[in-house]
Structure formats: C-alpha cells, structure tokens
Write an enzyme that holds these catalytic residues in place. Structure first.
Site, PDB file in Angstrom:
ATOM      1  N   THR A 150       6.196  -3.319   2.858  1.00 54.06           N
ATOM      2  CA  THR A 150       5.015  -4.181   2.878  1.00 54.06           C
ATOM      3  C   THR A 150       5.241  -5.269   1.842  1.00 54.06           C
ATOM      4  O   THR A 150       5.351  -4.990   0.646  1.00 54.06           O
ATOM      5  CB  THR A 150       3.735  -3.386   2.548  1.00 54.06           C
ATOM      6  OG1 THR A 150       3.608  -2.318   3.483  1.00 54.06           O
ATOM      7  CG2 THR A 150       2.512  -4.287   2.635  1.00 54.06           C
ATOM      8  N   LYS A 224       0.130  -5.876   8.661  1.00 54.26           N
ATOM      9  CA  LYS A 224       0.120  -4.731   7.739  1.00 54.26           C
ATOM     10  C   LYS A 224      -0.868  -4.951   6.597  1.00 54.26           C
ATOM     11  O   LYS A 224      -1.562  -4.020   6.162  1.00 54.26           O
ATOM     12  CB  LYS A 224       1.521  -4.494   7.178  1.00 54.26           C
ATOM     13  CG  LYS A 224       1.591  -3.385   6.109  1.00 54.26           C
ATOM     14  CD  LYS A 224       1.138  -2.029   6.650  1.00 54.26           C
ATOM     15  CE  LYS A 224       1.027  -0.984   5.534  1.00 54.26           C
ATOM     16  NZ  LYS A 224       2.307  -0.627   4.949  1.00 54.26           N
ATOM     17  N   LYS A 292      -0.017  -3.072  -5.410  1.00 55.93           N
ATOM     18  CA  LYS A 292       0.832  -4.214  -5.042  1.00 55.93           C
ATOM     19  C   LYS A 292       0.384  -4.820  -3.726  1.00 55.93           C
ATOM     20  O   LYS A 292       0.215  -6.046  -3.604  1.00 55.93           O
ATOM     21  CB  LYS A 292       2.288  -3.764  -4.963  1.00 55.93           C
ATOM     22  CG  LYS A 292       3.275  -4.811  -4.444  1.00 55.93           C
ATOM     23  CD  LYS A 292       3.574  -4.659  -2.953  1.00 55.93           C
ATOM     24  CE  LYS A 292       4.255  -3.360  -2.637  1.00 55.93           C
ATOM     25  NZ  LYS A 292       4.644  -3.254  -1.210  1.00 55.93           N
TER      26      LYS A 292
END
Length: 350
Positions: A150, A224, A292
């Site tokens: 990701t 995503k 993150k």
C-alpha cells in the site's frame, strides 16, 4: 479475310484465357504462402499464457503476508527467487524450494515477473527504482513489476513510467484481507496499470485471491486507500460498540454473536471480534503500517480538497497507540486506545 480475322481472334482469346488462368494460379499460390507464413510468424511470436513452465517469479519482502503468498506460488509449481532484508525470516520459504538472491536487482535478473510487498513508500522506491540495486535495473525488457505494497498513487505512476522507458511493465496491486486472507488465498487485489498485462497475470493472481481491475497506473493504490478509509471507521465503530455494550452490562461474546448476522456484521467483526476478546493483538496488519496508510489518505485528501473527519479521527486514535509503544501490534489493538479514553478494560473476557 473476315473468316481469318475471326479465327485469329478466337485463337488469341483462348491463349489469353490460358495466360490469365496461369497468372491467377501463380498469384493465388503466392498469396496463400504469404498468409501461411504470416500465421506461422504470429503463432511463433504470440504471448504464451503464464504458467510455471514458462514464467520465473521473483518476490521482494517476505513479511507477515508475503510468507503465505509466496508459499502458494511455490506449491503451484513456480520457480520463485526471493529477497528480504533479514534472510533468516525467509528460511521457511527456502526450506520449501525458494531460491535466495542477495538484492532486488539479483531477484529481477533471474525473474520474468517480480512482486514486491514491503513497508513504506520509501522502501518501494528503494527496492524497485534504485539505479544499481533496484529491481527495475535488473529486469529484462518485457519484464513485469507488481508492487503489492500500500503506497502512494503518484509513486505507482512514476514506477510505471520508469518501467515503460525500459520496455517493461508495472502494475500497482495492493491487497486487502490481512494475514488470514493471505493464508487462505482469499485476498482482494486492487490492480492498476495496463489492463492486458493484468489479464496476463491472472493465473498468478488467482493463486492469491481475487483480482479487481481498477484502471490505469495508480488506480489500484487509490482503491486500496479508499478501502483503508472504510476499514478505519469500521474498526472505530466496532470497538466503540464493544465498549458501550460492556458498560451496559451485556455479555460481550453473546453481543458479538448477535450482531454478526445483522446490519452491523462486517469483515472487521469476523476477523477481529474474538481476537479482541482474547486480548490477541498479534499483527495480521501492523498499527505502524496502518498509520502510514491513513497518513497517505489524509495527504491525498488535502490534494483533492476533501474533508473526511472520520478518517482523521481514526488516524489520531491509531497514532495514540504508537505514542504508547504499541505500533508493532495488530490493528485490533485499537481497543487499548478506547479503553484508556474511558478508564475501562475488557480484560475480564480474555
């Protein structure tokens, strides 16, 4: 004179017909041979479907999810060359037939398709684009990079452009489903890039889960990130509901079972409800990595000029876990943050 002229004309006509017939068959033969040669060349140069017999795979990053994903490919018969920062962590894969390489460049030089699933965008850039040790530098023309981390959509586009300059291909294909989805080959794969290349990779993707083509370069990452926004708010709702039910004096296992088949049922509940009750905070997906992801989402929101307050709240709650040194726990550890806010604990259910 008239009879002679007519006779001569008939002879000439017969000769002309014979000549035309010969010319027709001559050209037909040439055309047929040309078509046959063309078909032969087309068949010889056609791209063969990907299979263990004709495609060498490489893999960079064999962490919580990478281990299981690699094992599926090895069991399917693919030759797999791997690299990860700590070689000892890759030993289970080496024991079942994976080959070790000393760098991402070395992986790519021995592979036709190279997958990566690492921690942060900076790691993606290093393992794929580093001019000497990166995978793209070692990849042969027509090779394919598949980044399953990701990461940032803009980086996915940059990698795609860099690959194209070398006559290679790049697909951004982050996944959702956590450690359980990886083990069960039931991941959702969000693919961005050239659609025909994604279709070519389908025999490999089906060994890992279900691939969903989302559009051009970067679109897999955007999908995503939207997925992570949905999960973040769902996790907050799940845990707030558990705190509320506990304070109301409900039996939590009974409560979770009751809501699981109603409108409040969710994948997060299925994956993490019982883990939370058992105080099982082992990482299927790290808090550090989720922070993150949500940080990337917030930066993209700023770029788009949109406000998502639920996302911002969830990100701050997860950051609070990092502040307490809990970044290496799984995302279900969000319960700890809500327990501290409410001076309450669900430990009695463990």
């Amino acid at each position: 004179m008239t009879k002679f002229a007519v006779s001569l004309d008939k002879k000439t006509m017969r000769r002309m017909k014979s000549l035309l017939h010969s010319i027709y068959h001559f050209h037909s033969s040439i055309i047929s041979n040309s078509i046959a040669a063309g078909l032969h060349r087309t068949m010889a140069t056609a791209v063969q479907p990907i299979s263990p017999s004709n495609t060498r795979l490489g893999w960079i990053g064999t962490g919580v999810m990478g281990q299981s994903m690699c094992s599926h490919l090895i069991k399917a018969g693919y030759t797999l060359t791997i690299f990860t920062r700590t070689q000892s962590k890759a030993q289970p894969l080496l024991d079942i037939g994976a080959n070790w390489a000393s760098s991402p460049h070395a992986v790519a030089s021995q592979s036709d398709v190279v997958f990566s699933i690492v921690g942060y965008p900076s790691d993606v850039r290093h393992v794929l684009l580093h001019p000497t040790s990166g995978a793209l530098a070692g990849l042969s023309p027509k090779g394919i990079l598949v980044d399953m981390t990701t990461s940032e959509p803009s980086l996915a586009i940059e990698i795609s452009n860099s690959a194209a300059e070398k006559s290679c291909f790049s697909i951004d294909a982050p996944v959702s489903g956590g450690d359980r989805g990886a083990r069960n080959a039931a991941l959702s794969i969000f693919a961005g890039g050239d659609e025909s290349t994604v279709k070519r990779l389908n025999p490999i993707f089906t060994l890992l889960g279900k691939v969903n083509y989302m559009g051009g370069p970067g679109k897999g990452q955007f999908a995503k990130l939207a997925n992570q926004i949905t999960i973040a708010s769902t996790m907050v709702g799940l845990i707030e509901g558990m705190i509320y039910a506990h304070k109301a004096g409900l039996d939590l296992p009974l409560y979770l079972d009751a809501i699981s088949t109603g409108a409040a049922g969710s994948k997060s509940l299925d994956l993490y409800g019982q883990r939370i009750l058992k105080r099982d905070f082992e990482a299927g997906f790290y808090v550090n990595h989720f922070v993150k992801d949500l940080g990337i989402c917030l930066r993209e929101c700023q770029n788009m000029g949109i406000a998502l307050p639920g996302l911002a709240l969830a990100q701050q709650l997860y950051v609070s876990l990092q502040a307490h040194g809990e970044g290496d726990l799984g995302t279900q550890a969000l319960i700890l943050s809500l327990e501290r806010l409410n001076n309450s604990s669900l430990k009695s259910y463990s």
